[in-house]
Design a protein around this motif. Structure first.
Motif, mmCIF file in Angstrom:
data_model
loop_
_atom_site.group_PDB
_atom_site.id
_atom_site.type_symbol
_atom_site.label_atom_id
_atom_site.label_comp_id
_atom_site.label_asym_id
_atom_site.label_seq_id
_atom_site.Cartn_x
_atom_site.Cartn_y
_atom_site.Cartn_z
ATOM 1 N N TYR A 96 -13.122 15.894 38.948
ATOM 2 C CA TYR A 96 -14.371 16.262 39.609
ATOM 3 C C TYR A 96 -14.781 17.463 39.224
ATOM 4 O O TYR A 96 -16.233 17.824 38.908
ATOM 5 N N LEU A 97 -13.868 18.589 39.325
ATOM 6 C CA LEU A 97 -14.322 20.129 39.129
ATOM 7 C C LEU A 97 -14.956 20.125 37.569
ATOM 8 O O LEU A 97 -15.881 20.749 37.425
ATOM 9 N N LEU A 98 -14.084 19.812 36.848
ATOM 10 C CA LEU A 98 -14.327 19.852 35.180
ATOM 11 C C LEU A 98 -15.807 19.079 35.065
ATOM 12 O O LEU A 98 -16.606 19.534 34.356
ATOM 13 N N ALA A 99 -15.867 17.907 35.601
ATOM 14 C CA ALA A 99 -17.076 17.180 35.258
ATOM 15 C C ALA A 99 -18.351 17.738 35.884
ATOM 16 O O ALA A 99 -19.440 17.930 35.341
ATOM 17 N N ALA A 100 -18.162 18.240 37.028
ATOM 18 C CA ALA A 100 -19.511 18.940 37.859
ATOM 19 C C ALA A 100 -19.676 20.355 36.771
ATOM 20 O O ALA A 100 -20.855 20.595 36.840
ATOM 21 N N ARG A 101 -18.576 20.907 36.489
ATOM 22 C CA ARG A 101 -19.064 22.199 35.436
ATOM 23 C C ARG A 101 -19.391 21.932 33.996
ATOM 24 O O ARG A 101 -20.380 22.518 33.489
ATOM 25 N N LEU A 102 -18.718 20.677 33.551
ATOM 26 C CA LEU A 102 -19.151 20.777 32.029
ATOM 27 C C LEU A 102 -19.941 19.476 31.593
ATOM 28 O O LEU A 102 -20.203 19.308 30.469
ATOM 29 N N LEU A 103 -19.926 18.323 32.468
ATOM 30 C CA LEU A 103 -20.391 16.972 31.845
ATOM 31 C C LEU A 103 -21.649 16.829 32.839
ATOM 32 O O LEU A 103 -21.223 16.221 33.878
ATOM 33 N N ARG A 104 -22.785 17.238 32.334
ATOM 34 C CA ARG A 104 -23.918 16.862 33.428
ATOM 35 C C ARG A 104 -24.186 15.497 33.496
ATOM 36 O O ARG A 104 -25.105 14.878 34.300
ATOM 37 N N SER A 105 -24.022 14.638 32.554
ATOM 38 C CA SER A 105 -24.455 13.339 32.531
ATOM 39 C C SER A 105 -23.204 12.095 33.068
ATOM 40 O O SER A 105 -23.845 11.163 33.080
ATOM 41 N N VAL A 106 -22.188 12.924 33.504
ATOM 42 C CA VAL A 106 -21.283 12.068 34.188
ATOM 43 C C VAL A 106 -20.834 12.352 35.609
ATOM 44 O O VAL A 106 -20.776 13.699 35.991
ATOM 45 N N PRO A 107 -21.356 11.477 36.417
ATOM 46 C CA PRO A 107 -21.380 11.794 38.089
ATOM 47 C C PRO A 107 -19.663 12.344 38.094
ATOM 48 O O PRO A 107 -18.815 11.596 37.896
ATOM 49 N N PRO A 108 -19.524 13.573 38.620
ATOM 50 C CA PRO A 108 -18.246 13.908 39.147
ATOM 51 C C PRO A 108 -17.391 12.976 39.878
ATOM 52 O O PRO A 108 -16.335 13.063 39.631
ATOM 53 N N VAL A 109 -17.931 12.226 40.769
ATOM 54 C CA VAL A 109 -17.241 11.358 41.709
ATOM 55 C C VAL A 109 -16.532 10.047 40.683
ATOM 56 O O VAL A 109 -15.471 9.749 40.865
ATOM 57 N N LEU A 110 -17.553 10.062 39.730
ATOM 58 C CA LEU A 110 -17.067 8.590 38.958
ATOM 59 C C LEU A 110 -15.892 9.188 38.079
ATOM 60 O O LEU A 110 -14.901 8.465 37.973
ATOM 61 N N ALA A 111 -16.069 10.558 37.523
ATOM 62 C CA ALA A 111 -14.996 11.106 36.752
ATOM 63 C C ALA A 111 -13.617 10.984 37.521
ATOM 64 O O ALA A 111 -12.598 10.830 37.136
ATOM 65 N N ALA A 112 -13.882 11.478 38.966
ATOM 66 C CA ALA A 112 -12.525 11.681 39.536
ATOM 67 C C ALA A 112 -11.939 10.174 39.716
ATOM 68 O O ALA A 112 -10.671 10.118 39.955
ATOM 69 N N LEU A 113 -12.951 9.286 40.181
ATOM 70 C CA LEU A 113 -12.298 7.898 40.218
ATOM 71 C C LEU A 113 -11.566 7.217 39.398
ATOM 72 O O LEU A 113 -10.459 6.804 39.182
ATOM 73 N N VAL A 114 -12.160 7.447 38.045
ATOM 74 C CA VAL A 114 -11.520 6.915 36.555
ATOM 75 C C VAL A 114 -10.253 7.685 36.447
ATOM 76 O O VAL A 114 -9.209 7.135 36.201
ATOM 77 N N VAL A 115 -10.194 8.908 36.675
ATOM 78 C CA VAL A 115 -9.206 9.599 36.233
ATOM 79 C C VAL A 115 -8.005 9.424 37.057
ATOM 80 O O VAL A 115 -6.867 9.369 36.870
ATOM 81 N N GLY A 116 -8.295 9.349 38.540
ATOM 82 C CA GLY A 116 -7.344 8.936 39.373
ATOM 83 C C GLY A 116 -6.801 7.620 39.296
ATOM 84 O O GLY A 116 -5.425 7.339 39.765
ATOM 85 N N LEU A 117 -7.445 6.750 38.951
ATOM 86 C CA LEU A 117 -7.095 5.285 38.737
ATOM 87 C C LEU A 117 -6.186 5.392 37.519
ATOM 88 O O LEU A 117 -5.129 4.851 37.564
ATOM 89 N N VAL A 118 -6.490 6.103 36.574
ATOM 90 C CA VAL A 118 -5.513 6.200 35.502
ATOM 91 C C VAL A 118 -4.285 6.782 35.833
ATOM 92 O O VAL A 118 -3.170 6.151 35.359
ATOM 93 N N ALA A 119 -4.272 7.933 36.720
ATOM 94 C CA ALA A 119 -3.014 8.572 37.042
ATOM 95 C C ALA A 119 -2.332 7.558 37.846
ATOM 96 O O ALA A 119 -1.099 7.814 37.774
ATOM 97 N N ALA A 120 -3.046 6.781 38.630
ATOM 98 C CA ALA A 120 -2.167 5.832 39.513
ATOM 99 C C ALA A 120 -1.355 4.762 38.795
ATOM 100 O O ALA A 120 -0.251 4.588 39.409
ATOM 101 N N LEU A 121 -2.181 4.370 37.918
ATOM 102 C CA LEU A 121 -1.329 3.485 37.090
ATOM 103 C C LEU A 121 -0.344 4.070 36.475
ATOM 104 O O LEU A 121 0.786 3.338 36.287
ATOM 105 N N ALA A 122 -0.506 5.228 35.914
ATOM 106 C CA ALA A 122 0.413 5.854 35.023
ATOM 107 C C ALA A 122 1.725 6.087 35.830
ATOM 108 O O ALA A 122 2.984 6.058 35.336
#
Length: 432
Positions: free
Chosen positions: A187-213
């Protein structure tokens, strides 16, 4: 009252939307531009929140009442499908992120109530509750009350009721640092670096990948798969009305609709308060007929869909509500088979993503609750701490009492400020 304040009050009284007069045609015309990436992100987060823990509360209530699998599926289908329809109607007509679902606290009180009230009486009580809410909406009394309530007290209630999302996110990081912590970092990195990607969406996707791992995605053992819905004949009794209808009606109006109204006002919208009450009443009647406790305007989902996470342009945030509605409707149609898979999502991930989505809403609520210019600070503080508590009186939960006690304290201690016109009402301040 200044001329500007009088004009604001007249605008709210007419239930006009921020983007213009209510119109399905204009809503449909603006829909294409409203379905942005941020709208998809916020709408998906709101749907995941509404289809996980809250669904389990309904299942727990059904279990306490010894309902059959078919009755439980009918309950789930009714509240999710009708919640989706409410979202579609309100979002398209008013072009505001007014999001439908059902009362989560209402489902929680039924966990205990169904132990003493048989389900036929409960279904009758659900229908009676819908008629009570519909009558209040048609009378216009709820709109008048919301215009009279001081904005700081409403905002403090919102902050207190929703702060659990913030503290829940912190607890989630403590309980599952790898998964929840990864989501926060994304969330923090997306909010700071990726203006085209919603931070919450980035948090959800990365969180799902981590949960799967880390092996945290485990389908729940819920015996509802492929069970057809089963309708229940209503029985209208005084016991059902007093035990279920009355507290449920007050929860819908005092907790759900009041939260949603306050959040929308904080974001700069002019919510159609009476229309929101009317459709919550209709949703309650229809949901009751099909065996569900109430379909109404939902506070937390409206908060997510109306936040900055749903888009920079406020006039397009209703797209998040449309996305949420589609996902809710699909979940309702396949509820029996979908529940075990949705409940596979780890709770810490749900909590941390929900908390991140609430940041802008909570900031706005605190800023407006304790603004010196608006006054009512003592009443707002009382409303905040009451809403933060787990207090229940007469079967009615804390958000309702937060408004009651906040207003009473403000009337006793802060009457001179009110009389002078400082922060008089939501009508005077809610659109600034």
């Amino acid at each position: 009252m200044s001329e500007e304040e009088m004009m604001n009050e007249q605008q709210i009284a007419s239930d006009s939307a921020m983007a213009g007069e209510p119109s399905f045609r204009k809503g449909l015309g603006a829909l294409g531009g409203a379905l942005t990436l941020k709208a998809f992100s916020a709408g998906t987060v709101a749907a995941i929140f509404g289809c996980t823990g809250p669904a389990l509360i309904i299942i727990s209530a059904a279990d306490s009442g010894h309902l059959s699998g078919g009755q439980t599926v009918a309950w789930l289908m009714s509240v999710y499908i009708l919640g989706a329809l409410i979202s579609l109607v309100m979002a398209l007509r008013y072009r505001q992120p007014i999001t439908g679902a059902y009362s989560i606290p209402g489902a929680a009180i039924l966990v205990g109530a169904l132990g003493t009230v048989n389900f036929n009486e409960a279904v009758g009580a659900f229908i009676m509750s819908g008629f009570v809410i519909l009558a209040l909406g048609l009378s216009g009394v709820i709109g008048r009350i919301m215009r009279w309530l001081p904005m700081p007290i409403v905002m403090a209630m919102i902050a207190g009721a929703l702060i659990r999302f913030g503290t829940g996110a912190v607890d989630a990081v403590g309980n599952a640092p790898a998964v929840a912590g990864s989501a926060v970092l994304a969330y923090l990195l997306a909010a700071r670096l990726l203006r085209s990607v919603p931070p919450v969406l980035a948090a959800l996707v990365v969180g799902l990948v981590a949960a799967l791992a880390f092996g945290m995605l485990q389908p729940a053992d819920v015996p509802l798969a492929f069970t057809g819905p089963e309708l229940t004949a209503p029985a209208f009794t005084l016991n059902g009305f007093l035990a279920i209808s009355l507290p449920l009606s007050l929860l819908i109006i005092g907790a759900e609709n009041a939260q949603a109204t306050g959040v929308l006002m904080a974001e700069g919208y002019r919510p159609p308060v009476n229309a929101m009450t009317i459709i919550s009443g209709i949703g309650g009647i229809l949901a009751g007929i099909f065996g569900g406790h109430n379909a109404n305007i939902a506070g937390p989902m409206t908060a997510i869909c109306s936040s900055e996470e749903a888009g920079d342009d406020k006039e397009k945030r209703f797209g998040a509500t449309i996305v949420n509605a589609v996902l809710f409707g699909v979940f309702g149609l396949v509820a029996g088979a979908a529940v075990p898979f949705v409940l596979a999502l780890p709770k810490p991930l749900i909590m941390v993503v929900g908390g991140l989505a609430m940041i802008s809403v909570l900031l706005l609520a605190f800023q407006q609750a304790f603004s010196r210019q608006l006054g009512h600070q003592t009443g707002a503080f009382v409303a905040l701490v009451v809403a933060m508590s787990n207090m229940t009186l007469f079967g009615i939960s804390a958000p309702f009492w937060a408004l009651v006690f906040g207003v009473l304290v403000s009337l006793i201690l802060e009457r001179p400020a009110s009389a002078s016109g400082e922060g008089q009402s939501t009508a005077a301040t809610g659109t600034h």
